[in-house]
Write an enzyme that holds these catalytic residues in place. Structure first.
Site, mmCIF file in Angstrom:
data_model
loop_
_atom_site.group_PDB
_atom_site.id
_atom_site.type_symbol
_atom_site.label_atom_id
_atom_site.label_comp_id
_atom_site.label_asym_id
_atom_site.label_seq_id
_atom_site.Cartn_x
_atom_site.Cartn_y
_atom_site.Cartn_z
ATOM 1 N N TYR A 150 35.011 34.288 57.343
ATOM 2 C CA TYR A 150 35.616 34.929 58.541
ATOM 3 C C TYR A 150 35.612 34.031 59.667
ATOM 4 O O TYR A 150 36.467 33.974 60.656
ATOM 5 C CB TYR A 150 35.020 36.166 58.727
ATOM 6 N N CYS A 154 42.267 37.782 49.513
ATOM 7 C CA CYS A 154 41.057 38.014 50.568
ATOM 8 C C CYS A 154 39.816 38.022 49.956
ATOM 9 O O CYS A 154 38.576 38.093 50.673
ATOM 10 C CB CYS A 154 41.246 39.518 51.220
ATOM 11 N N HIS A 155 39.622 38.070 48.704
ATOM 12 C CA HIS A 155 38.337 38.122 47.998
ATOM 13 C C HIS A 155 37.957 36.622 48.131
ATOM 14 O O HIS A 155 36.625 36.476 47.815
ATOM 15 C CB HIS A 155 38.524 38.280 46.514
ATOM 16 N N ASN A 198 45.052 44.572 55.133
ATOM 17 C CA ASN A 198 45.847 43.655 54.656
ATOM 18 C C ASN A 198 47.470 44.230 54.353
ATOM 19 O O ASN A 198 47.740 44.849 53.748
ATOM 20 C CB ASN A 198 45.350 43.488 53.281
ATOM 21 N N GLU A 215 37.713 32.049 38.994
ATOM 22 C CA GLU A 215 38.557 30.929 39.677
ATOM 23 C C GLU A 215 37.669 29.828 39.671
ATOM 24 O O GLU A 215 38.162 28.529 40.261
ATOM 25 C CB GLU A 215 38.904 31.353 40.975
#
Length: 103
Positions: free
Chosen positions: A23, A54-55, A46, A83
DNA sequence: TGTGTGACGATCG
DNA sequence: GCGATCGCCACAC
């Protein structure tokens, strides 16, 4: 929707798969070095969940948000692991390898 | 128009 | 080393 939040979304979209950002970094890159909270606020509201991963945004120390997340931090963690993001035994993201720095 | 709030972050105790 | 508190600033009501 201010220019700041728009920029936040744009930056978040630029985070490549397998990487994360914080952030604070996003806030800094968006022009508000102290705006970490605003980033979280923006992502909370969002606007564009389809294109805004956003994860991939985590705390400065690599930990995940604790309750207000979309599906819970566990879900967030699984998504990141899928990922290719490395997690430490502490349950945090390995910032050394996966932190995406805005330039 | 003004007040309160919040996916954070750093510092103080 | 850990917990609690303050500060930041856009956005909702």
């Amino acid at each position: 929707m201010s220019e700041f939040s728009a920029r936040v979304f744009e930056l978040v979209r630029k985070i490549p798969q397998g990487c994360v950002s914080t952030y604070g970094d996003i806030a800094f890159a968006a022009g508000k070095p102290r705006g970490a909270r605003i980033v979280g606020y923006a992502l909370h509201r969002n606007n564009d969940p389809e294109n805004t991963p956003c994860h991939r945004v985590v705390f400065k120390d690599g930990s995940l948000a604790d309750g207000y997340v979309f599906g819970g931090k566990d879900v967030q963690r699984v998504l990141l692991e899928k990922e290719g993001v490395i997690f430490t035994p502490d349950g945090k993201v390995d910032m050394k390898k996966c932190r995406f720095v805005m330039v």
